[in-house]
Design an enzyme around this catalytic site. Structure first.
Site, PDB file in Angstrom:
ATOM      1  N   GLY A   1       0.846  -1.103   0.246  1.00 31.35           N
ATOM      2  CA  GLY A   1       0.056   0.133  -0.158  1.00 31.35           C
ATOM      3  C   GLY A   1       0.950   0.966   0.196  1.00 31.35           C
ATOM      4  O   GLY A   1       1.972   1.075   0.345  1.00 31.35           O
TER       5      GLY A   1
ATOM      6  N   GLY B   1       0.231  -4.636   0.815  1.00 29.77           N
ATOM      7  CA  GLY B   1      -1.180  -4.475   0.310  1.00 29.77           C
ATOM      8  C   GLY B   1      -1.140  -5.322  -0.959  1.00 29.77           C
ATOM      9  O   GLY B   1      -2.027  -5.532  -1.278  1.00 29.77           O
TER      10      GLY B   1
ATOM     11  N   GLU C   1       6.212  -5.130   7.729  1.00 32.13           N
ATOM     12  CA  GLU C   1       5.541  -4.113   8.254  1.00 32.13           C
ATOM     13  C   GLU C   1       6.335  -3.682   9.747  1.00 32.13           C
ATOM     14  O   GLU C   1       6.372  -2.695  10.186  1.00 32.13           O
ATOM     15  CB  GLU C   1       4.122  -4.252   8.273  1.00 32.13           C
TER      16      GLU C   1
ATOM     17  N   ASP D   1      -0.752  -6.397   8.070  1.00 39.58           N
ATOM     18  CA  ASP D   1      -2.258  -6.414   8.003  1.00 39.58           C
ATOM     19  C   ASP D   1      -2.750  -6.883   6.570  1.00 39.58           C
ATOM     20  O   ASP D   1      -2.320  -7.993   6.040  1.00 39.58           O
ATOM     21  CB  ASP D   1      -2.410  -4.985   7.982  1.00 39.58           C
TER      22      ASP D   1
END
Length: 397
Positions: free
Chosen positions: A109, A157, A180, A188
């Site tokens: 992302g 992402g 991350e 996530d």
């Protein structure tokens, strides 16, 4: 121009007419420039992702090759409604997602934009994660076969828009990671669901260390469903698009055929094979402190290397990630995404995420100053606060 009183009467109409023309031209030029800027902004936004019907398939092409196809809020907002339309459309029998440029499927992302917006505008960081997780869930529940061609870098992402689909095709150029914890976040996009379901404690190891898996290892780890030589990727796509009224089984057959013909690194053992026993025992503890103690006591070169890496990560991220995976191991994907949305919003309001983005992506000094800087200073109460319900702001799926 001259003051009107100083101009001879006979010349006034001509000068007024010239002024009018100049004013009109100036206005017209400004209007054209503004129109062009608006169009280029719209065009660039639209072209970040291409959504096309080809043959029997809806094809999603992530199209930011210079930025490794990182996923923006605008891209998420375009993909979701189109995915839903194709899911309802009787003529669309298959969905394919891929990236342009050859280097990356999707490197994650656009966390830099999210961090900048998060500091200035709370709403965008709420909306980005909400819409991204809703898209991840829509991919998992999609009633049409979904094929992700994860050629090149596939992280964060990018994993979210591929791993929850029915088919994930890796190549020798695939690089998978969930890095991350190095930027003060957590794995996530449903990482709390798929990572603890990998063999043994492999997912816990990948989540806490950000270890990169490459090529055929992405298949051997269970993240990809198939492995295909990159030079055959275009032909594979053509064969999928040429299918007439394909069923899930027809699609699987095509993928199996290509997978069986691929010989690259076929006999090479899984890169972590020799370490799996250690990973399974050392990463089986329920606290980060115990995992670190396990690694210290083990003392092997592998354990020492992991210790070095873990010590660079955000202590807060390590603790919330471990709990995320332990809890996620017995939750549904929807429950995991709801939990992860709570974590995402707590991270946006905290220090480490913005500091991690600064150190790794903006200043690139690779020296984040974590707060707290030590695992011992991250209390159970601190961790509990990350998992607290957001009440009416909770993610609803």
């Amino acid at each position: 121009m001259f003051p009107e009183t100083m101009v001879p009467t006979a010349l006034r109409p001509a000068i007024q007419s010239e002024e009018h023309i100049l004013r009109f031209n100036s206005f017209r030029r400004t209007h054209i420039i503004l129109q062009h800027l608006a169009m280029s902004k719209h065009t660039n936004a639209a072209e970040e992702v291409l959504l096309e019907r080809k043959g029997c398939a809806g094809v999603i092409t992530l199209n930011r090759p210079k930025l490794l196809n990182t996923l923006t809020f605008n891209m998420v907002r375009q993909i979701y409604p189109q995915l839903k339309k194709w899911e309802q459309d009787p003529e669309t029998l298959l969905i394919i997602i891929k990236g342009t440029g050859g280097k990356a499927f999707c490197a994650g992302g656009d966390v830099r934009a999210v961090s900048e917006a998060g500091k200035a505008n709370k709403k965008l960081s709420q909306d980005f994660f909400r819409d991204e997780y809703i898209l991840n869930n829509a991919i998992a529940s999609c009633r049409k076969p979904y094929v992700a061609l994860i050629h090149g870098i596939t992280m964060g992402g990018g994993v979210g828009v591929s791993v929850h689909g029915q088919f994930r095709v890796a190549t020798e150029k695939t690089v998978f990671a969930m890095p991350e914890t190095a930027i003060g976040l957590f794995p996530d996009v449903g990482g709390g669901y798929f990572l603890p379901r990998l063999q043994g404690k492999l997912g816990y190891f990948l989540a806490l260390t950000g270890f990169k898996l490459k090529g055929r290892d992405v298949h051997k780890a269970g993240i990809a469903t198939h492995f295909v030589d990159s030079e055959k990727l275009d032909t594979l796509e053509e064969d999928l698009l040429a299918l007439k009224s394909p069923s899930k089984e027809n699609i699987a057959d095509v993928l199996e055929t290509y997978h069986a013909k691929s010989k690259i690194d076929q006999d090479k053992p899984f890169i972590l094979e020799e370490h799996m026993d250690k990973i399974n025992s050392l990463f089986s503890a329920n606290t980060m402190e115990q995992i670190i103690e396990n690694l210290q006591q083990d003392g092997s070169s592998f354990a020492v290397e992991q210790l070095k890496i873990i010590n660079k990560m955000s202590p807060t991220s390590l603790k919330i990630t471990l709990r995320q995976l332990i809890e996620g191991s017995s939750k549904t994907l929807q429950e995991v995404l709801t939990m992860e949305y709570r974590l995402s919003q707590a991270c946006m309001g905290g220090h480490d995420f913005h500091e991690g983005v600064r150190a790794v992506l903006i200043d690139k000094d690779q020296s984040p100053k974590w707060k707290p800087a030590d695992l011992k200073e991250v209390t159970d109460e601190d961790v509990n606060n990350y998992f607290k319900s957001l009440g009416s702001n909770d993610l609803k799926l």
